[in-house]
Scaffold this motif. Structure first.
Motif, PDB file in Angstrom:
ATOM      1  N   GLY A  55       0.493   3.938  -0.210  1.00 43.15           N
ATOM      2  CA  GLY A  55       0.000   4.499   0.877  1.00 43.15           C
ATOM      3  C   GLY A  55      -1.296   3.649   1.421  1.00 43.15           C
ATOM      4  N   TRP A  56      -1.825   4.428   2.558  1.00 42.60           N
ATOM      5  CA  TRP A  56      -3.120   3.678   3.107  1.00 42.60           C
ATOM      6  C   TRP A  56      -4.375   4.133   2.310  1.00 42.60           C
ATOM      7  CZ3 TRP A  56      -3.461   3.164   8.934  1.00 42.60           C
ATOM      8  CH2 TRP A  56      -2.275   3.263   9.429  1.00 42.60           C
ATOM      9  N   LYS A  57      -5.171   3.088   2.217  1.00 39.79           N
ATOM     10  CA  LYS A  57      -6.180   3.425   1.327  1.00 39.79           C
ATOM     11  C   LYS A  57      -7.434   2.462   1.696  1.00 39.79           C
ATOM     12  CE  LYS A  57      -5.004   0.068  -2.294  1.00 39.79           C
ATOM     13  NZ  LYS A  57      -4.846  -0.099  -3.779  1.00 39.79           N
ATOM     14  N   VAL A  58      -8.650   2.847   1.312  1.00 40.48           N
ATOM     15  CA  VAL A  58      -9.902   2.149   1.555  1.00 40.48           C
ATOM     16  C   VAL A  58     -10.362   1.517   0.102  1.00 40.48           C
ATOM     17  CG1 VAL A  58     -12.072   2.217   2.236  1.00 40.48           C
ATOM     18  CG2 VAL A  58     -10.443   3.306   3.433  1.00 40.48           C
ATOM     19  N   GLY A  59     -10.573   0.492  -0.192  1.00 36.76           N
ATOM     20  CA  GLY A  59     -10.929  -0.016  -1.311  1.00 36.76           C
ATOM     21  C   GLY A  59      -9.900  -0.251  -2.460  1.00 36.76           C
ATOM     22  N   GLY A  60     -10.319  -0.479  -3.602  1.00 38.01           N
ATOM     23  CA  GLY A  60      -9.420  -0.260  -4.709  1.00 38.01           C
ATOM     24  C   GLY A  60      -8.724  -1.598  -5.098  1.00 38.01           C
ATOM     25  N   TYR A  61      -7.507  -1.932  -5.510  1.00 40.54           N
ATOM     26  CA  TYR A  61      -6.998  -3.121  -6.026  1.00 40.54           C
ATOM     27  C   TYR A  61      -5.806  -3.256  -5.157  1.00 40.54           C
ATOM     28  CZ  TYR A  61      -9.850  -2.354 -10.172  1.00 40.54           C
ATOM     29  OH  TYR A  61     -10.910  -2.265 -11.199  1.00 40.54           O
ATOM     30  N   ALA A  62      -5.277  -4.561  -5.033  1.00 40.61           N
ATOM     31  CA  ALA A  62      -4.315  -5.080  -4.500  1.00 40.61           C
ATOM     32  C   ALA A  62      -3.098  -5.491  -5.291  1.00 40.61           C
ATOM     33  CB  ALA A  62      -4.786  -6.578  -3.524  1.00 40.61           C
ATOM     34  N   ALA A  63      -2.026  -5.160  -5.075  1.00 43.17           N
ATOM     35  CA  ALA A  63      -0.730  -5.318  -5.471  1.00 43.17           C
ATOM     36  C   ALA A  63      -0.145  -7.013  -5.275  1.00 43.17           C
ATOM     37  CB  ALA A  63       0.341  -4.306  -5.072  1.00 43.17           C
ATOM     38  N   VAL A  84      -3.157  -0.948   4.934  1.00 42.44           N
ATOM     39  CA  VAL A  84      -2.510  -0.239   5.999  1.00 42.44           C
ATOM     40  C   VAL A  84      -0.996  -0.305   5.388  1.00 42.44           C
ATOM     41  CG1 VAL A  84      -1.682  -0.019   8.245  1.00 42.44           C
ATOM     42  CG2 VAL A  84      -4.159  -0.766   7.754  1.00 42.44           C
ATOM     43  N   ASP A  85      -0.296   1.001   5.129  1.00 35.02           N
ATOM     44  CA  ASP A  85       1.021   0.878   4.576  1.00 35.02           C
ATOM     45  C   ASP A  85       2.064   1.494   5.559  1.00 35.02           C
ATOM     46  OD1 ASP A  85       3.029   0.580   2.872  1.00 35.02           O
ATOM     47  OD2 ASP A  85       1.878   1.207   1.034  1.00 35.02           O
ATOM     48  N   GLY A  86       3.240   1.122   5.188  1.00 27.98           N
ATOM     49  CA  GLY A  86       4.317   1.745   6.064  1.00 27.98           C
ATOM     50  C   GLY A  86       4.681   3.042   5.691  1.00 27.98           C
ATOM     51  N   GLY A  87       4.294   3.154   4.310  1.00 28.89           N
ATOM     52  CA  GLY A  87       4.740   4.635   3.627  1.00 28.89           C
ATOM     53  C   GLY A  87       3.611   5.313   3.004  1.00 28.89           C
ATOM     54  N   GLU A  88       3.722   6.164   2.096  1.00 30.91           N
ATOM     55  CA  GLU A  88       2.732   6.822   1.452  1.00 30.91           C
ATOM     56  C   GLU A  88       3.220   6.999  -0.014  1.00 30.91           C
ATOM     57  OE1 GLU A  88       0.541  11.267   1.841  1.00 30.91           O
ATOM     58  OE2 GLU A  88       0.642   9.781   3.714  1.00 30.91           O
ATOM     59  N   SER A  89       4.094   7.983  -0.285  1.00 34.79           N
ATOM     60  CA  SER A  89       4.224   8.125  -1.752  1.00 34.79           C
ATOM     61  C   SER A  89       5.568   7.790  -2.063  1.00 34.79           C
ATOM     62  CB  SER A  89       3.968   9.587  -2.250  1.00 34.79           C
ATOM     63  OG  SER A  89       4.337  10.102  -3.532  1.00 34.79           O
ATOM     64  N   ASP A  90       5.837   7.400  -3.231  1.00 40.23           N
ATOM     65  CA  ASP A  90       7.268   7.026  -3.745  1.00 40.23           C
ATOM     66  C   ASP A  90       7.769   8.577  -4.368  1.00 40.23           C
ATOM     67  OD1 ASP A  90       6.044   7.041  -6.178  1.00 40.23           O
ATOM     68  OD2 ASP A  90       6.675   5.168  -6.889  1.00 40.23           O
ATOM     69  N   GLY A  91       6.975   9.447  -4.543  1.00 36.51           N
ATOM     70  CA  GLY A  91       7.519  10.486  -5.042  1.00 36.51           C
ATOM     71  C   GLY A  91       7.143  10.957  -6.479  1.00 36.51           C
ATOM     72  N   THR A  92       6.587   9.894  -7.097  1.00 40.51           N
ATOM     73  CA  THR A  92       6.242  10.057  -8.576  1.00 40.51           C
ATOM     74  C   THR A  92       4.897  11.065  -8.668  1.00 40.51           C
ATOM     75  OG1 THR A  92       4.761   8.160  -8.511  1.00 40.51           O
ATOM     76  CG2 THR A  92       6.872   7.747  -9.287  1.00 40.51           C
ATOM     77  N   GLU A  93       5.046  11.970  -9.536  1.00 38.93           N
ATOM     78  CA  GLU A  93       4.073  13.038  -9.725  1.00 38.93           C
ATOM     79  C   GLU A  93       2.620  12.487  -9.401  1.00 38.93           C
ATOM     80  OE1 GLU A  93       3.443  16.932  -9.609  1.00 38.93           O
ATOM     81  OE2 GLU A  93       5.341  16.249  -9.718  1.00 38.93           O
ATOM     82  N   ARG A 113       8.866  12.019   4.415  1.00 30.06           N
ATOM     83  CA  ARG A 113       8.184  12.039   2.993  1.00 30.06           C
ATOM     84  C   ARG A 113       7.630  10.409   2.754  1.00 30.06           C
ATOM     85  NH1 ARG A 113      13.490  11.065   1.658  1.00 30.06           N
ATOM     86  NH2 ARG A 113      13.715   9.189   0.483  1.00 30.06           N
ATOM     87  N   TRP A 114       8.315   9.520   3.348  1.00 37.86           N
ATOM     88  CA  TRP A 114       7.714   8.119   3.049  1.00 37.86           C
ATOM     89  C   TRP A 114       7.078   7.400   4.166  1.00 37.86           C
ATOM     90  CZ3 TRP A 114       6.249   5.234  -0.571  1.00 37.86           C
ATOM     91  CH2 TRP A 114       6.053   3.633  -0.275  1.00 37.86           C
ATOM     92  N   GLN A 115       7.168   7.812   5.710  1.00 38.25           N
ATOM     93  CA  GLN A 115       6.606   7.525   6.581  1.00 38.25           C
ATOM     94  C   GLN A 115       6.201   8.569   7.215  1.00 38.25           C
ATOM     95  OE1 GLN A 115       9.870   4.680   8.021  1.00 38.25           O
ATOM     96  NE2 GLN A 115       7.998   3.103   8.025  1.00 38.25           N
ATOM     97  N   PRO A 116       5.019   9.350   6.958  1.00 39.14           N
ATOM     98  CA  PRO A 116       4.430  10.537   7.808  1.00 39.14           C
ATOM     99  C   PRO A 116       3.607   9.735   9.253  1.00 39.14           C
ATOM    100  CG  PRO A 116       3.083  10.063   5.734  1.00 39.14           C
ATOM    101  CD  PRO A 116       4.273   9.006   5.634  1.00 39.14           C
TER     102      PRO A 116
END
Length: 145
Positions: A55-63, A84-93, A113-116
């Motif tokens: 998902g979208w985030k500020v800071g952190g690490y790159a994949a 800036v991501d096209g999606g958010e969560s893959d559904g993993t807890e 669920r993936w592209q809110p």
């Protein structure tokens, strides 16, 4: 050309603090091998469960899962400013946003669920913007993957 996917769907922002860890190729010493052994014995996946958040985030690490690690340099290692991501969560807890707290069995039935936000980056990638930690005068770097 359809431009609807370049403008976000109006929505509410629910910021959450998430702990993530470096991409596995950047782990020190034998830690990558120890994590691989732990994954095999536990059935857990470091990359999707602990490493880089969706998902979208500020800071952190790159994949770097679509390419080999590529140094983002500007006289120094650049820091991730925003993703800036096209999606958010893959559904993993471990990575599901709190506002999407539905049972795992119902998650895949959840609309949007993936592209809110309704945003599509490229062909389903993410836009990563990096900044120089030394000087604000240095230009930003951009990567899409």
């Amino acid at each position: 050309m359809e431009y609807d996917t370049y403008l976000p769907v109006p929505c509410v922002l629910h910021p959450e603090q998430v702990v993530e860890y470096p991409y596995e190729d950047f782990l020190p010493g034998d830690l990558e091998e120890r994590i691989r052994i732990w994954e095999e014995s536990s059935g857990y996946d470091y990359f999707s469960g602990l490493s880089i958040a969706d998902g979208w985030k500020v800071g952190g690490y790159a994949a770097w899962n679509l390419t080999d690690p590529y140094p983002m340099l500007c006289g120094a290692d650049m820091n991730l400013l925003v993703k800036v991501d096209g999606g958010e969560s893959d559904g993993t807890e471990s990575r599901r946003p709190l506002e999407d707290a539905v049972p795992e069995s119902e998650f895949h039935e959840h609309p949007n669920r993936w592209q809110p936000t309704g945003i599509t980056i490229g062909r389903g990638y993410a836009l990563w913007i990096f900044t120089c930690p030394v000087s604000f005068d240095h230009p930003h770097a951009v990567s899409m993957r």
